[in-house]
Design a protein around this motif. Structure first.
Motif, short mmCIF file in Angstrom:
data_model
loop_
_atom_site.label_atom_id
_atom_site.label_comp_id
_atom_site.label_asym_id
_atom_site.label_seq_id
_atom_site.Cartn_x
_atom_site.Cartn_y
_atom_site.Cartn_z
N UNK B 121 -22.90 23.95 -23.05
CA UNK B 121 -22.31 23.02 -22.34
C UNK B 121 -23.06 21.88 -21.81
N UNK B 122 -24.33 22.01 -22.17
CA UNK B 122 -25.27 21.17 -21.59
C UNK B 122 -26.57 20.82 -22.58
N UNK B 123 -27.20 19.88 -22.15
CA UNK B 123 -28.52 19.46 -22.94
C UNK B 123 -29.59 20.12 -22.07
N UNK B 124 -30.74 20.79 -22.55
CA UNK B 124 -31.61 21.38 -21.94
C UNK B 124 -32.85 20.59 -22.27
N UNK B 125 -34.16 20.99 -21.53
CA UNK B 125 -35.24 20.25 -21.84
C UNK B 125 -35.95 20.40 -23.10
N UNK B 126 -35.35 21.73 -23.60
CA UNK B 126 -36.22 22.11 -25.08
C UNK B 126 -35.36 21.54 -26.22
N UNK B 127 -34.05 21.14 -26.02
CA UNK B 127 -33.64 20.40 -27.07
C UNK B 127 -34.14 18.77 -27.13
N UNK B 128 -34.24 18.49 -25.83
CA UNK B 128 -34.71 17.02 -25.73
C UNK B 128 -36.26 16.84 -26.30
N UNK B 129 -37.11 18.00 -25.97
CA UNK B 129 -38.27 18.10 -26.71
C UNK B 129 -38.40 17.95 -28.11
N UNK B 130 -37.43 18.79 -28.79
CA UNK B 130 -37.18 18.59 -30.24
C UNK B 130 -36.75 17.44 -30.56
N UNK B 131 -36.05 16.81 -30.05
CA UNK B 131 -35.38 15.53 -30.33
C UNK B 131 -36.60 14.26 -30.19
N UNK B 132 -37.49 14.35 -29.30
CA UNK B 132 -38.54 13.57 -29.20
C UNK B 132 -39.48 13.72 -30.37
N UNK B 133 -39.51 14.90 -31.11
CA UNK B 133 -40.31 14.95 -32.36
C UNK B 133 -39.85 13.90 -33.38
#
Lengths: 134, 273
Positions: B121-133
């Motif tokens: 139900x939310x984004x977390x920092x790990x998901x953003x880290x993957x996206x930043x790749x």
């Protein structure tokens, strides 16, 4: 319903601590939670019964200490208790306040059972782990 | 929040917490370990790492949060059209399912990465880290993160953003800040969206929304706007430009730690370009 995600993060931390200190199992976990943390204690307790399965904390007791909301007025300086959607100063009514407590989401302590120390150490040892842990 | 370990022990609550001795009970043969770490320590650690990536590349990261359907994607479509001149933008989209929002953003000519969270139900920092790749931060000035539509869970997870913007759309009612104080407390800016509906939905009073925000001690500025009629858009664009200027000054005065070597190991990559 993000309490399960929060609880899984808790279990990872607890497992790391237990493993680093060669504990056979975790017997007690104490959390400090404020109403403005965004986490519901009752839901967290439910999530805990799922998240602890198969871990070294499978039999652990979970105690959640509810921390109160307190604010300090930036105008008159007085401190007062508050509720989640009314954080204004009780003394002068101004809305410009600073939160002193109430948004905590803390793993305060864990109690470990260690095979070598079982029924042999008369007093328990309390150690503070600093940020170097991670 | 403490800068050292991400916990939220302050001078104000230190006594309450450290004096929790009545609960720090121990028994013979057991060891009590005082920890005092945030329960979201792992997430906060990755969020700090993400923020350092943004800082090092002088990229401003803005996290948009709101209920589903309050107009986050429409706002971004309009904003990209009006801002893009000279500013390089990318968007990270969070939804439970579908690529729809990322496709809408790509039609505006900017890069969009869709994160599908499944049931989360939310984004977390790990998901953003993957996206930043999948983003070259060297080519960007601003990254907008459109969080999962939800006024509860996203507020608890730091993603590494510099600023939180929370939308409150007119059809939702003006008392949302009182109902969801945790979400609105963390907003650096509140946008009252779909303002073109104010003449029709005359039970929404922007001043009441402002009063509810003051009740939760929020000093966040409030902008009334409509992505459809474009009313209020100049004030929103001015705010973005001001924040970009502030951030760029901070990047110069306090440079981020130099790039470090770290391994990127991910079991699954649910970010799609």
């Amino acid at each position: 319903m993000h309490e399960l995600a929060v609880c899984q993060s808790l279990m990872n931390q607890v497992e790391t601590i237990a493993s680093e200190r060669d504990a056979t199992c975790v017997t007690l976990i104490i959390l400090g939670i404020g109403p403005l943390s965004g986490v519901e204690s009752a839901l967290l307790k439910n999530a805990f019964t799922i998240a602890r399965a198969g871990t070294s904390a499978a039999e652990a007791e979970l105690i959640i200490e509810q921390l109160p909301i307190r604010v300090k007025c930036n105008q008159c300086g007085s401190e007062s208790t508050a509720t989640p959607n009314k954080l204004t100063c009780k003394q002068c009514g101004d809305w410009r306040t600073t939160l002193l407590s109430g948004d905590e989401l803390l793993l305060m302590s864990v109690e470990l059972e260690k095979a070598s120390e079982k029924r042999s150490t008369p007093e328990s040892d309390i150690t503070t782990l600093n940020s170097g842990l991670h | 929040m403490c800068d050292t370990c991400g916990c939220n022990i302050t001078h104000g609550n230190e006594n309450l917490i450290r004096q929790g001795g009545r609960l720090a009970r121990t028994e013979s043969g057991k060891e009590a370990v005082t920890v005092l770490h945030s329960l979201l320590h792992e997430n906060d650690h990755t969020a700090k790492h993400n923020r350092e990536h943004f800082d090092r590349h002088h990229v401003l990261a803005i996290n948009l949060m709101s209920s589903p359907g309050s107009g986050k994607t429409s706002l971004l479509e309009s904003t990209i059209g009006l801002l893009a001149d000279g500013l390089r933008i990318a968007v990270i989209e969070g939804d439970l399912e579908t690529e729809n929002d990322a496709e809408r953003i790509r039609k505006q000519g900017v890069k969009a990465i869709q994160i599908t969270t499944g049931s989360a139900c939310h984004l977390d920092a790990h998901m953003i880290h993957q996206a930043l790749h999948n983003l070259d931060l060297n080519d960007l000035d601003i990254v907008f993160i459109e969080n999962v539509g939800n006024l509860v869970c996203p507020a608890s997870f730091d993603l590494g953003q510099h600023l939180n913007v929370t939308l409150l759309s007119v059809p939702e009612g003006d008392d949302k800040p009182a109902k969801y104080p945790v979400m609105f407390r963390c907003a650096d800016l509140v946008l009252i969206s779909k303002c073109d509906l104010l003449p029709v939905l005359d039970d929404f009073h922007p001043d009441k929304a402002r009063t509810y925000l003051h009740d939760i001690a929020s000093s966040a500025p409030v902008i009334e706007l409509s992505a459809k009629s474009k009313a209020g858009m100049p004030a929103w664009l001015d705010w973005i430009n001001q924040q970009l200027e502030v951030c760029r000054k901070q990047f110069k005065q306090h440079p981020a730690p130099s790039a470090h070597k770290h391994r990127h190991e991910h079991d699954e990559d649910n970010a799609r370009v």
